[in-house]
Scaffold this motif. Structure first.
Motif, PDB file in Angstrom:
ATOM      1  N   ARG A 156       1.639  10.564  -9.609  1.00 24.14           N
ATOM      2  CA  ARG A 156       0.818  10.602 -10.714  1.00 24.14           C
ATOM      3  C   ARG A 156      -0.032  12.176 -10.407  1.00 24.14           C
ATOM      4  NH1 ARG A 156       0.601  11.938 -14.990  1.00 24.14           N
ATOM      5  NH2 ARG A 156      -1.213  11.830 -16.084  1.00 24.14           N
ATOM      6  N   ALA A 157      -0.405  12.291  -9.412  1.00 21.92           N
ATOM      7  CA  ALA A 157      -1.243  13.468  -8.847  1.00 21.92           C
ATOM      8  C   ALA A 157      -0.457  14.609  -8.951  1.00 21.92           C
ATOM      9  CB  ALA A 157      -1.616  13.220  -7.533  1.00 21.92           C
ATOM     10  N   ARG A 185       0.266   6.811  -6.656  1.00 26.73           N
ATOM     11  CA  ARG A 185      -0.784   7.821  -6.618  1.00 26.73           C
ATOM     12  C   ARG A 185      -0.310   9.355  -6.444  1.00 26.73           C
ATOM     13  NH1 ARG A 185      -3.351   3.838  -3.528  1.00 26.73           N
ATOM     14  NH2 ARG A 185      -3.010   4.911  -1.582  1.00 26.73           N
ATOM     15  N   ASP A 186       0.507   9.296  -5.598  1.00 32.44           N
ATOM     16  CA  ASP A 186       1.109  10.876  -5.259  1.00 32.44           C
ATOM     17  C   ASP A 186       1.998  11.357  -6.430  1.00 32.44           C
ATOM     18  OD1 ASP A 186       0.119  10.690  -2.603  1.00 32.44           O
ATOM     19  OD2 ASP A 186       1.871  10.477  -1.794  1.00 32.44           O
ATOM     20  N   GLU A 223       0.725  -1.063   0.059  1.00 31.55           N
ATOM     21  CA  GLU A 223      -0.115  -0.074  -0.162  1.00 31.55           C
ATOM     22  C   GLU A 223       1.035   1.251  -0.011  1.00 31.55           C
ATOM     23  OE1 GLU A 223      -2.685   2.477  -0.427  1.00 31.55           O
ATOM     24  OE2 GLU A 223      -2.877   0.336  -0.607  1.00 31.55           O
ATOM     25  N   TYR A 276      -0.719  -1.358 -11.901  1.00 32.15           N
ATOM     26  CA  TYR A 276      -1.315  -0.239 -11.256  1.00 32.15           C
ATOM     27  C   TYR A 276      -1.001   1.249 -11.821  1.00 32.15           C
ATOM     28  CZ  TYR A 276      -3.276   2.233  -7.171  1.00 32.15           C
ATOM     29  OH  TYR A 276      -3.723   3.120  -6.544  1.00 32.15           O
ATOM     30  N   GLY A 277       0.184   1.250 -11.679  1.00 32.91           N
ATOM     31  CA  GLY A 277       0.784   2.782 -12.188  1.00 32.91           C
ATOM     32  C   GLY A 277       0.195   3.025 -13.457  1.00 32.91           C
ATOM     33  N   ARG A 301       1.753   1.851  -3.631  1.00 31.47           N
ATOM     34  CA  ARG A 301       0.659   2.212  -4.330  1.00 31.47           C
ATOM     35  C   ARG A 301       0.418   3.958  -3.976  1.00 31.47           C
ATOM     36  NH1 ARG A 301      -2.835  -1.782  -6.771  1.00 31.47           N
ATOM     37  NH2 ARG A 301      -1.781  -3.852  -6.552  1.00 31.47           N
ATOM     38  N   ALA A 302       0.677   4.102  -2.635  1.00 35.46           N
ATOM     39  CA  ALA A 302       0.249   5.542  -2.488  1.00 35.46           C
ATOM     40  C   ALA A 302       1.541   6.597  -2.884  1.00 35.46           C
ATOM     41  CB  ALA A 302       0.452   5.645  -0.801  1.00 35.46           C
ATOM     42  N   LEU A 337      -3.468   4.250 -13.209  1.00 33.88           N
ATOM     43  CA  LEU A 337      -3.380   5.634 -12.791  1.00 33.88           C
ATOM     44  C   LEU A 337      -3.267   6.663 -13.754  1.00 33.88           C
ATOM     45  CD1 LEU A 337      -1.396   5.264  -9.334  1.00 33.88           C
ATOM     46  CD2 LEU A 337      -3.905   5.228  -9.623  1.00 33.88           C
TER      47      LEU A 337
END
Length: 89
Positions: free
Chosen positions: A19-20, A16-17, A9, A56-57, A12-13, A60
């Motif tokens: 990508r954001a 996400r960060d 996780e 997963y990436g 994955r976090a 996103l």
């Protein structure tokens, strides 16, 4: 680099960060202890886990995710750059 005790996780976090924040390309590779004086490897990550992080990436919205035990951000940088250029065109 993974294999230092991070959890799925957390990786994955981080994806996400990244990508954001607008990052388009990510590399994920296995940490390998360069000398006995350096931090020891906590875990050798299995190839299917690297595949899962790549998938997963990409889900996103990353243009490219290079993920595998021997992936290095500087290793084969020309190929990574060429792939990124193709992905962004």
């Amino acid at each position: 680099m993974v294999g230092l005790g991070e959890k799925d996780e957390e990786v994955r976090a981080l994806l996400r960060d990244l990508r954001a924040s607008g990052t388009d390309i990510a590399t994920i590779g296995q940490y390998l202890q360069p000398t006995r004086r350096n931090l020891a490897v906590a875990e050798f990550i299995e190839p299917p886990q690297f595949d899962a992080w790549r998938d997963y990436g990409l889900s996103l919205g990353f243009q490219a995710v290079f993920s595998g035990p021997l992936v290095r951000s500087s290793y084969m940088a020309d190929e990574v750059s060429d792939e990124a250029r193709r992905a962004l065109c």
